[in-house]
Design a protein around this motif. Structure first.
Motif, PDB file in Angstrom:
ATOM      1  N   ALA A 145       0.847  -1.186   0.000  1.00 13.63           N
ATOM      2  CA  ALA A 145       0.000   0.000   0.000  1.00 13.63           C
ATOM      3  C   ALA A 145       0.882   1.235   0.000  1.00 13.63           C
ATOM      4  O   ALA A 145       1.898   1.289   0.694  1.00 13.63           O
ATOM      5  CB  ALA A 145      -0.894   0.023   1.238  1.00 13.63           C
ATOM      6  N   LEU A 146       0.485   2.212  -0.794  1.00  8.70           N
ATOM      7  CA  LEU A 146       1.082   3.537  -0.756  1.00  8.70           C
ATOM      8  C   LEU A 146       0.276   4.338   0.259  1.00  8.70           C
ATOM      9  O   LEU A 146      -0.952   4.382   0.177  1.00  8.70           O
ATOM     10  CB  LEU A 146       1.001   4.195  -2.136  1.00  8.70           C
ATOM     11  CG  LEU A 146       1.462   5.650  -2.243  1.00  8.70           C
ATOM     12  CD1 LEU A 146       2.954   5.771  -1.928  1.00  8.70           C
ATOM     13  CD2 LEU A 146       1.154   6.192  -3.623  1.00  8.70           C
ATOM     14  N   VAL A 147       0.947   4.941   1.232  1.00  6.09           N
ATOM     15  CA  VAL A 147       0.282   5.772   2.226  1.00  6.09           C
ATOM     16  C   VAL A 147       0.357   7.214   1.743  1.00  6.09           C
ATOM     17  O   VAL A 147       1.428   7.692   1.352  1.00  6.09           O
ATOM     18  CB  VAL A 147       0.929   5.629   3.618  1.00  6.09           C
ATOM     19  CG1 VAL A 147       0.199   6.488   4.644  1.00  6.09           C
ATOM     20  CG2 VAL A 147       0.971   4.172   4.053  1.00  6.09           C
ATOM     21  N   MET A 148      -0.791   7.886   1.771  1.00  2.00           N
ATOM     22  CA  MET A 148      -0.855   9.273   1.302  1.00  2.00           C
ATOM     23  C   MET A 148      -1.497  10.145   2.384  1.00  2.00           C
ATOM     24  O   MET A 148      -2.314   9.667   3.174  1.00  2.00           O
ATOM     25  CB  MET A 148      -1.654   9.353  -0.002  1.00  2.00           C
ATOM     26  CG  MET A 148      -1.061   8.507  -1.119  1.00  2.00           C
ATOM     27  SD  MET A 148      -1.973   8.633  -2.673  1.00  2.00           S
ATOM     28  CE  MET A 148      -1.264  10.152  -3.327  1.00  2.00           C
ATOM     29  N   ARG A 149      -1.117  11.423   2.385  1.00  5.19           N
ATOM     30  CA  ARG A 149      -1.599  12.371   3.397  1.00  5.19           C
ATOM     31  C   ARG A 149      -2.098  13.644   2.729  1.00  5.19           C
ATOM     32  O   ARG A 149      -1.515  14.129   1.765  1.00  5.19           O
ATOM     33  CB  ARG A 149      -0.488  12.705   4.374  1.00  5.19           C
ATOM     34  CG  ARG A 149      -0.909  13.752   5.424  1.00  5.19           C
ATOM     35  CD  ARG A 149       0.169  14.055   6.422  1.00  5.19           C
ATOM     36  NE  ARG A 149       1.385  14.493   5.745  1.00  5.19           N
ATOM     37  CZ  ARG A 149       2.615  14.272   6.209  1.00  5.19           C
ATOM     38  NH1 ARG A 149       2.810  13.614   7.325  1.00  5.19           N
ATOM     39  NH2 ARG A 149       3.663  14.717   5.540  1.00  5.19           N
ATOM     40  N   HIS A 150      -3.161  14.188   3.305  1.00  4.91           N
ATOM     41  CA  HIS A 150      -3.753  15.448   2.848  1.00  4.91           C
ATOM     42  C   HIS A 150      -3.926  16.342   4.068  1.00  4.91           C
ATOM     43  O   HIS A 150      -4.447  15.903   5.101  1.00  4.91           O
ATOM     44  CB  HIS A 150      -5.115  15.173   2.211  1.00  4.91           C
ATOM     45  CG  HIS A 150      -5.915  16.388   1.887  1.00  4.91           C
ATOM     46  ND1 HIS A 150      -5.658  17.177   0.796  1.00  4.91           N
ATOM     47  CD2 HIS A 150      -6.974  16.950   2.514  1.00  4.91           C
ATOM     48  CE1 HIS A 150      -6.527  18.167   0.769  1.00  4.91           C
ATOM     49  NE2 HIS A 150      -7.335  18.045   1.799  1.00  4.91           N
ATOM     50  N   THR A 151      -3.492  17.588   3.960  1.00  3.04           N
ATOM     51  CA  THR A 151      -3.712  18.562   5.028  1.00  3.04           C
ATOM     52  C   THR A 151      -5.039  19.260   4.754  1.00  3.04           C
ATOM     53  O   THR A 151      -5.246  19.789   3.660  1.00  3.04           O
ATOM     54  CB  THR A 151      -2.563  19.585   5.089  1.00  3.04           C
ATOM     55  OG1 THR A 151      -1.344  18.884   5.304  1.00  3.04           O
ATOM     56  CG2 THR A 151      -2.785  20.586   6.211  1.00  3.04           C
ATOM     57  N   VAL A 152      -5.921  19.246   5.735  1.00  2.98           N
ATOM     58  CA  VAL A 152      -7.245  19.833   5.578  1.00  2.98           C
ATOM     59  C   VAL A 152      -7.121  21.348   5.593  1.00  2.98           C
ATOM     60  O   VAL A 152      -6.458  21.920   6.468  1.00  2.98           O
ATOM     61  CB  VAL A 152      -8.206  19.343   6.687  1.00  2.98           C
ATOM     62  CG1 VAL A 152      -9.573  19.987   6.554  1.00  2.98           C
ATOM     63  CG2 VAL A 152      -8.315  17.819   6.638  1.00  2.98           C
ATOM     64  N   GLN A 153      -7.742  22.012   4.606  1.00  2.00           N
ATOM     65  CA  GLN A 153      -7.674  23.470   4.492  1.00  2.00           C
ATOM     66  C   GLN A 153      -8.201  24.131   5.752  1.00  2.00           C
ATOM     67  O   GLN A 153      -9.177  23.695   6.345  1.00  2.00           O
ATOM     68  CB  GLN A 153      -8.493  23.950   3.307  1.00  2.00           C
ATOM     69  CG  GLN A 153      -7.820  23.726   1.984  1.00  2.00           C
ATOM     70  CD  GLN A 153      -8.590  24.366   0.850  1.00  2.00           C
ATOM     71  OE1 GLN A 153      -9.809  24.435   0.879  1.00  2.00           O
ATOM     72  NE2 GLN A 153      -7.870  24.823  -0.147  1.00  2.00           N
ATOM     73  N   GLY A 154      -7.509  25.210   6.137  1.00  2.00           N
ATOM     74  CA  GLY A 154      -7.948  25.986   7.280  1.00  2.00           C
ATOM     75  C   GLY A 154      -7.465  25.451   8.606  1.00  2.00           C
ATOM     76  O   GLY A 154      -7.782  25.997   9.641  1.00  2.00           O
ATOM     77  N   THR A 155      -6.631  24.380   8.592  1.00  2.00           N
ATOM     78  CA  THR A 155      -6.144  23.854   9.854  1.00  2.00           C
ATOM     79  C   THR A 155      -4.665  24.105  10.072  1.00  2.00           C
ATOM     80  O   THR A 155      -4.162  23.859  11.148  1.00  2.00           O
ATOM     81  CB  THR A 155      -6.400  22.323   9.946  1.00  2.00           C
ATOM     82  OG1 THR A 155      -5.696  21.687   8.876  1.00  2.00           O
ATOM     83  CG2 THR A 155      -7.863  21.996   9.887  1.00  2.00           C
ATOM     84  N   GLU A 156      -3.970  24.598   9.022  1.00  2.00           N
ATOM     85  CA  GLU A 156      -2.543  24.882   9.209  1.00  2.00           C
ATOM     86  C   GLU A 156      -2.389  26.048  10.179  1.00  2.00           C
ATOM     87  O   GLU A 156      -3.171  26.979  10.186  1.00  2.00           O
ATOM     88  CB  GLU A 156      -1.876  25.249   7.875  1.00  2.00           C
ATOM     89  CG  GLU A 156      -1.896  24.174   6.854  1.00  2.00           C
ATOM     90  CD  GLU A 156      -3.007  24.376   5.820  1.00  2.00           C
ATOM     91  OE1 GLU A 156      -2.815  23.959   4.685  1.00  2.00           O
ATOM     92  OE2 GLU A 156      -4.068  24.943   6.151  1.00  2.00           O
ATOM     93  N   THR A 157      -1.339  25.988  10.973  1.00  2.00           N
ATOM     94  CA  THR A 157      -1.084  27.104  11.883  1.00  2.00           C
ATOM     95  C   THR A 157      -0.255  28.155  11.168  1.00  2.00           C
ATOM     96  O   THR A 157       0.485  27.868  10.242  1.00  2.00           O
ATOM     97  CB  THR A 157      -0.296  26.615  13.136  1.00  2.00           C
ATOM     98  OG1 THR A 157       0.917  26.008  12.694  1.00  2.00           O
ATOM     99  CG2 THR A 157      -1.118  25.640  13.935  1.00  2.00           C
TER     100      THR A 157
END
Length: 156
Positions: free
Chosen positions: A139-151
């Motif tokens: 499996a390839l593991v992928m990540r997405h940062t949810v908009q509006g949650t970055e500091t």
């Protein structure tokens, strides 16, 4: 997704994922956590104009982290944008669950799905060797940062 959707979901699951299809018990367990004020799951189904179930998707959420549990689209619906609509729904649910990141695993040989996830801003972060059994497919593991949650730069 509700209990009455399980029969067509299981049929589509077996058709699309013959080697590693989820069992009815796995879906029941997920749905048990999808209702009420303490829900940690979000499941959705898609039907065509005739009422036939043609897709489904699910998200688990805990501690600011979302995990795409499943996305499936009937083969005759590939290329229609249904996968993108299901993923959009899951990402909206992740926002509602206040997730900062969403992770997923995708078969390394499923380039169609990988391209969809990349269009939505998912980035590869690693592999899980032999994740899909019994075929022993990575499996390839992928990540997405949810908009509006970055500091911001002040950490606020």
């Amino acid at each position: 997704m509700r209990w009455w959707d399980l029969e067509p979901v299981l049929a589509l699951e077996a058709e699309l994922f013959p080697e590693d299809a989820w069992s009815a018990g796995m879906f029941w367990s997920e749905l048990a956590h999808a209702r009420g004020p303490r829900a940690t799951r979000h499941y959705v189904v898609a039907e065509d104009a005739g009422g036939r179930l043609v897709g489904y998707a699910g998200l688990a959420a805990a501690g600011g982290l979302g995990d795409v549990q499943t996305i499936a689209v009937a083969r005759d619906q590939w290329g229609t944008g249904l996968g993108a609509r299901l993923l959009t729904d899951l990402l909206q649910a992740a926002t509602a669950f206040e997730c900062e990141e969403v992770l997923l695993e995708v078969r390394v040989d499923n380039t169609r799905a990988q391209k969809l996830y990349e269009r939505f801003g998912f980035e590869p972060i690693g592999f899980r060797r032999g994740y899909y059994q019994p075929g022993n497919v990575d499996a390839l593991v992928m990540r997405h940062t949810v908009q509006g949650t970055e500091t911001d730069s002040d950490g606020c």
